[in-house]
Design an enzyme around this catalytic site. Structure first.
Site, PDB file in Angstrom:
ATOM      1  CG  ASP A  53      -2.006   1.012   1.187  1.00  0.00           C
ATOM      2  OD1 ASP A  53      -2.134   1.695   0.152  1.00  0.00           O
ATOM      3  OD2 ASP A  53      -2.746   1.134   2.178  1.00  0.00           O
ATOM      4  CG  ASP A 146      -2.939   3.730  -3.189  1.00  0.00           C
ATOM      5  OD1 ASP A 146      -4.148   3.506  -3.388  1.00  0.00           O
ATOM      6  OD2 ASP A 146      -2.473   3.968  -2.065  1.00  0.00           O
ATOM      7  CD  GLU A 147      -5.528  -0.924  -1.035  1.00  0.00           C
ATOM      8  OE1 GLU A 147      -5.044  -1.591  -0.095  1.00  0.00           O
ATOM      9  OE2 GLU A 147      -6.617  -0.344  -0.967  1.00  0.00           O
TER      10      GLU A 147
END
Length: 445
Positions: A53, A146-147
């Site tokens: 993350d 984003d993860e």
């Protein structure tokens, strides 16, 4: 459970800076470089399932691109009537949080610099990070821009190192080549890998092993259980249950009697049992967003604005991922936790918020019979590349006009923020949709 068939290593530690394996278990600093950034765990070299993350992603990208912002509290979000998309850690020290109304954020941190979101830029950086993940393993399951979850089982021979070392290398590479930081959680299942990645942000690397899972979870709040949002946590608290340990003492039958099918799921998760596999993104089945309400709702005037806001959220994700879906899926959960799902197939794939919303509304109208709902969700499945999406409608001219208008709205929002333009559905209800408690994770930690 994902495990790598790794021969036990005598070392139980790893330096995150020089990547050397640590042979002593008591030293607080790396024996090779002196760094205090050490990882030590009994299962460090046998675990292979990770959650990665990026830290305060939007804000980190903006600080990377403007070094003058490095030591300043930064908020990425809309104007005074908007909400915080994300805040850097300096702003969070002052109490600023994602989804907080902007006027409250500025009251908490009046010196903060405010920047409008640039989703195109964030999507581009997100793709760079995603490619680095794919360099490690083909088993990458994106969760948001984003993860992602990564399964590194069986990759030790390829990388000539156990997954823990490979992930530490990845973290350094993201920091050096992209200019942002990421936190990593390493465990034996997806649930605890996700929990681990949140433990030491930013620049964290945390490990939760199978042997310690029960003890680790025992004193944690029930909100740490995957899928338990604020509304359900409040229900548990009203029943006198605040910690996972209290639930661990209950039999599966008792949990199911009290909470239905959710009770069965609780029984497994609070024992660290999660059999979900990492599913690569090329097998992604759907894109969806859902919201659990603070109070159960039944009126069309309350539900429709929420449906519109969620449809726009799904549309943004589809457009960012350059994909589209042909089947619209409506999800409802009644006040007594009964789940209803309804779907309708379109003639061609779509990524337009207008088409998602209008189809979802048709499905919702058939369910609004006075029943009170605690959750509403909308999604699309049967995914395909976006180049086949939304051909001009030669019959419904208004649909074509709405598509053109939506494209213009997208450009304005990309430039000035998500709240620069609102539709009548969401604006007229005083932004009701944004006051609910989201169970999906659109604002990254």
């Amino acid at each position: 459970m994902a495990e790598s068939p790794i021969v036990n290593h005598p070392e139980q530690g790893l330096c995150r800076d020089c990547l050397s394996l640590q042979k002593t278990q008591t030293s607080r600093r790396c024996h090779a470089c002196g760094s205090p950034r050490l990882i030590r765990h009994k299962e460090l070299y046998r675990l292979s399932l990770a959650h990665v993350d990026c830290d305060a992603f939007y804000a980190s990208v903006e600080k990377r691109d403007n070094p003058d912002l490095r030591d300043k509290p930064l908020i990425v979000g809309g104007g005074k009537r908007g909400v915080v998309s994300t805040a850097c850690y300096l702003a969070r020290i002052h109490g600023v949080r994602s989804a907080m109304p902007m006027f409250k954020a500025l009251e908490a941190c009046p010196d903060a610099v405010v920047i409008k979101p640039n989703m195109e830029k964030y999507a581009r950086v997100g793709r760079e990070v995603r490619q680095m993940m794919r360099d490690l393993t083909p088993l990458v399951e994106p969760i948001s821009i984003d993860e992602a979850f990564l399964d590194l089982s069986g990759t030790e021979r390829l990388h000539k190192a156990p997954p823990a070392v490979v992930l530490a290398r990845f973290s350094k590479r993201v920091e050096n080549e992209i200019g942002i930081t990421a936190s990593i959680g390493l465990s034996y299942c997806k649930y605890l890998a996700k929990v681990a990645s949140d433990l030491e942000k930013p620049r964290g690397f945390s490990v939760i092993g199978e042997a310690e899972a029960l003890d680790f979870l025992r004193d944690k709040p029930v909100g740490m259980i995957w899928g338990v949002g604020k509304a359900f946590a409040a229900k548990l608290e009203s029943d006198g249950i605040r910690t996972i340990g209290q639930l661990q003492t209950m039999e599966e039958g008792a949990l199911m009697k009290a909470y239905g099918t959710m009770g069965q799921r609780l029984y497994r998760l609070l024992r660290g049992q999660d059999s979900r596999k990492v599913e690569p993104d090329h097998d992604m089945k759907s894109v969806s967003a859902e919201t659990t309400f603070n109070t159960d709702l039944s009126a069309a005037g309350d539900l429709v604005p929420v449906l519109r806001a969620l449809s726009e959220k799904v549309s943004r994700r589809l457009k960012a991922g350059e994909i589209a879906g042909r089947t619209i899926v409506l999800k409802l959960k009644t006040q007594d936790f009964k789940l209803r799902t309804r779907n309708r197939q379109l003639g061609d794939p779509t990524q337009l918020a207008d088409r998602i919303f209008r189809t979802g509304l048709q499905l919702l109208e058939k369910e609004m019979d006075g029943t009170r709902f605690r959750l509403l969700g909308i999604g699309v499945s049967d995914l395909s590349p976006s180049d086949r999406a939304d051909p001009p409608d030669l019959v419904d001219i208004q649909a074509t006009k709405r598509a053109v208008a939506e494209s213009a709205i997208d450009r304005l929002r990309n430039k000035f923020g998500l709240n620069a333009v609102e539709t009548g559905y969401t604006f007229s209800k005083g932004n009701l949709a944004r006051t609910q408690t989201p169970t999906d994770r659109d604002n990254e930690p």
